[in-house]
Scaffold this motif. Sequence first.
Motif, short mmCIF file in Angstrom:
data_model
loop_
_atom_site.label_atom_id
_atom_site.label_comp_id
_atom_site.label_asym_id
_atom_site.label_seq_id
_atom_site.Cartn_x
_atom_site.Cartn_y
_atom_site.Cartn_z
N MET A 99 0.85 -1.18 0.00
CA MET A 99 0.00 0.00 0.00
C MET A 99 0.89 1.24 0.00
N ALA A 100 0.48 2.24 -0.73
CA ALA A 100 1.23 3.49 -0.85
C ALA A 100 1.21 4.28 0.47
N GLU A 101 1.89 5.41 0.47
CA GLU A 101 1.96 6.29 1.64
C GLU A 101 0.55 6.63 2.14
N TRP A 102 0.38 6.67 3.48
CA TRP A 102 -0.92 7.00 4.08
C TRP A 102 -1.19 8.49 3.91
N LYS A 103 -2.31 8.84 3.29
CA LYS A 103 -2.61 10.22 2.94
C LYS A 103 -3.68 10.86 3.82
N PHE A 104 -4.41 10.06 4.57
CA PHE A 104 -5.51 10.57 5.38
C PHE A 104 -5.01 11.21 6.67
N GLU A 105 -5.73 12.24 7.14
CA GLU A 105 -5.45 12.80 8.46
C GLU A 105 -5.85 11.82 9.54
N ASP A 106 -6.91 11.07 9.31
CA ASP A 106 -7.35 10.04 10.27
C ASP A 106 -6.34 8.90 10.29
N PRO A 107 -6.15 8.27 11.43
CA PRO A 107 -5.22 7.14 11.48
C PRO A 107 -5.77 5.93 10.72
N PRO A 108 -4.90 5.03 10.31
CA PRO A 108 -5.35 3.85 9.55
C PRO A 108 -6.39 3.01 10.29
N ASN A 109 -6.35 3.01 11.62
CA ASN A 109 -7.26 2.15 12.37
C ASN A 109 -8.58 2.83 12.76
N VAL A 110 -8.85 4.03 12.23
CA VAL A 110 -10.11 4.69 12.56
C VAL A 110 -11.27 3.85 12.01
N ALA A 111 -12.34 3.74 12.79
CA ALA A 111 -13.51 2.96 12.39
C ALA A 111 -14.33 3.73 11.37
N VAL A 112 -14.77 3.04 10.32
CA VAL A 112 -15.60 3.64 9.27
C VAL A 112 -16.80 2.74 9.01
N PHE A 113 -17.83 3.30 8.41
CA PHE A 113 -19.04 2.55 8.07
C PHE A 113 -18.97 2.11 6.61
N VAL A 114 -19.27 0.83 6.37
CA VAL A 114 -19.14 0.25 5.03
C VAL A 114 -20.34 -0.65 4.75
N ASP A 115 -20.87 -0.55 3.53
CA ASP A 115 -21.91 -1.51 3.12
C ASP A 115 -21.33 -2.92 3.18
N ARG A 116 -22.09 -3.82 3.74
CA ARG A 116 -21.65 -5.21 3.88
C ARG A 116 -21.27 -5.83 2.54
N VAL A 119 -9.08 1.09 2.24
CA VAL A 119 -8.05 1.49 1.26
C VAL A 119 -7.37 0.27 0.65
N ARG A 120 -7.17 -0.76 1.44
CA ARG A 120 -6.58 -2.00 0.89
C ARG A 120 -7.49 -2.63 -0.16
N ARG A 121 -8.80 -2.52 0.03
CA ARG A 121 -9.75 -3.09 -0.93
C ARG A 121 -9.80 -2.28 -2.22
N ASP A 122 -9.61 -0.95 -2.09
CA ASP A 122 -9.71 -0.08 -3.26
C ASP A 122 -8.78 1.12 -3.04
N GLU A 123 -7.60 1.07 -3.60
CA GLU A 123 -6.61 2.12 -3.37
C GLU A 123 -7.01 3.46 -3.98
N SER A 124 -8.01 3.47 -4.87
CA SER A 124 -8.46 4.75 -5.42
C SER A 124 -9.08 5.63 -4.34
N ILE A 125 -9.45 5.05 -3.22
CA ILE A 125 -10.01 5.80 -2.09
C ILE A 125 -8.99 6.81 -1.57
N SER A 126 -7.70 6.53 -1.72
CA SER A 126 -6.66 7.45 -1.26
C SER A 126 -6.78 8.82 -1.93
N ALA A 127 -7.34 8.86 -3.13
CA ALA A 127 -7.53 10.13 -3.82
C ALA A 127 -8.55 11.02 -3.10
N LEU A 128 -9.30 10.44 -2.16
CA LEU A 128 -10.32 11.19 -1.42
C LEU A 128 -9.84 11.59 -0.02
N ALA A 129 -8.57 11.40 0.26
CA ALA A 129 -8.04 11.69 1.60
C ALA A 129 -8.26 13.15 2.00
#
Length: 109
Positions: free
Chosen positions: A1-18, A63-73
Motif C-alpha cells: 500500500m502506498a503512503e498513508w494520505k488521510f489525516e485520520d489514522p489507519p485504524n479509525v472505524a468507518v461505516f461500510v456496506d456489507r 483502502v486496501r480493498r480499493d486504493e483509489s479511495i486514497s484520492a479522497l483523503a
Amino acid sequence: MAEWKFEDPPNVAVFVDRSIVADDDWIAHVSHDDDDGSWQFHSSDTRDRHQGDIMIISLQNVVRRDESISALADLPEGWHAWRSSKSSPWQRGKSPPVGFNDNNEPAES
C-alpha cells in the motif's frame, strides 16, 4: 500500500456496506460527515439499506480493498464523492449527488 494520505489514522472505524466486504462489490459513494467527521462507504447497490447491511471496519481495510479511495483523503467534512463505475473518476460535491453518480441516474450494478 502506498503512503498513508488521510489525516485520520489507519485504524479509525468507518461505516461500510456489507456487500463491499462480503461480495467484493465496488465503492460507488463516499461521504465524510460534517457532524462527527466519520467516513461512510457505499456500494453500487442502490437498494434501501438496513442497519444489518452496514459494517464497521478500519479505514485502512477500505483502502486496501480499493486504493483509489486514497484520492479522497482530502475530502472535506460535509462533502461526498461518487462515481458511475469502478473505473470512473471520482466526482466531488458538498451536497449528495442524485443517484450517486456523475450522470444523475441510478448507478448500475
